[in-house]
Design an enzyme around this catalytic site. Sequence first.
Site, PDB file in Angstrom:
ATOM      1  N   ASP A   1     -10.383  -4.634  -3.648  1.00  0.00           N
ATOM      2  CA  ASP A   1      -9.747  -3.571  -2.851  1.00  0.00           C
ATOM      3  C   ASP A   1     -10.531  -2.271  -2.992  1.00  0.00           C
ATOM      4  O   ASP A   1     -10.718  -1.765  -4.104  1.00  0.00           O
ATOM      5  CB  ASP A   1      -8.303  -3.368  -3.333  1.00  0.00           C
TER       6      ASP A   1
ATOM      7  N   HIS B   1      -8.297  -5.168   0.728  1.00  0.00           N
ATOM      8  CA  HIS B   1      -7.013  -4.499   0.918  1.00  0.00           C
ATOM      9  C   HIS B   1      -6.214  -5.264   1.964  1.00  0.00           C
ATOM     10  O   HIS B   1      -6.185  -4.904   3.148  1.00  0.00           O
ATOM     11  CB  HIS B   1      -7.237  -3.050   1.352  1.00  0.00           C
TER      12      HIS B   1
ATOM     13  N   SER C   1       0.819  -1.202   0.000  1.00  0.00           N
ATOM     14  CA  SER C   1       0.000   0.000   0.000  1.00  0.00           C
ATOM     15  C   SER C   1       0.863   1.266   0.000  1.00  0.00           C
ATOM     16  O   SER C   1       1.602   1.521  -0.961  1.00  0.00           O
ATOM     17  CB  SER C   1      -0.966  -0.039   1.182  1.00  0.00           C
TER      18      SER C   1
END
Length: 244
Positions: A174, A207, A120
């Site tokens: 996500d 995610h 991320s």
Amino acid sequence: MAAALQSLKYVVVKPRADHKSTVIFLHGLGDSGDGWEPVADTLAPKFPNTKWILPHAPATPVTINGGMRMPSWFDILSLDDFDREDERGILNASRTVNQLITDEVDAGISANKIVLGGFSQGCALALMTGLTTERKLGGLVALSGWLPLRNKMKAMMSDHARKLPIFWGHGRRDRVVNYEFGVQSVNLLKDTLKIKDVTFNSYNMEHSSHPQEIQDLATWLDNLLKESPETPATEGGSGSTSAL
């Protein structure tokens, strides 16, 4: 080292045999290096000659969280518009990561036996550092992230960056760093930056990380470290994971 360059603290998973390669992996927003230690512990037996470095981001105010201080590599201004970026913060953070790379090279590890990756926000920083460093790294790992400073990256990237192998994993569900942002970033790497060796895998996840993703990463990493030839260490210039 410049006075403004603050050394990072980190978790280390030591190699079980002679140290011949290093993986540096950067966590996401609000997390720490400890959050990825279980993954490193899982992969370590498969890579007995590899040292794992899992840095901790410093606590700084984050705009999208109302200015709250939390572990963050740089400020995040928006999750909907990644063209609004904390360029200064990204560049400063990249310098600190580059110092970790330099420390490994100074310790005798060839730059092309160093793999840099992140999840991320950490993915964005890993790409920023890996594509612009003067060191010829072994490869980059990009998990559930995005390409930062994309309108400037072509001018900023190093001459050898186009030859970097890149592993990219992203969840199709996500909703933090939307899957579409990941696809756009991969297309930019291939079409705009002309990086040919990009492995893109998508997974049925949100995610986070996925067991199949870690297995695919292990296969990619195994091939990379086996195929990458040794070069002198002096080559080159100086230089649970749902968090963003």
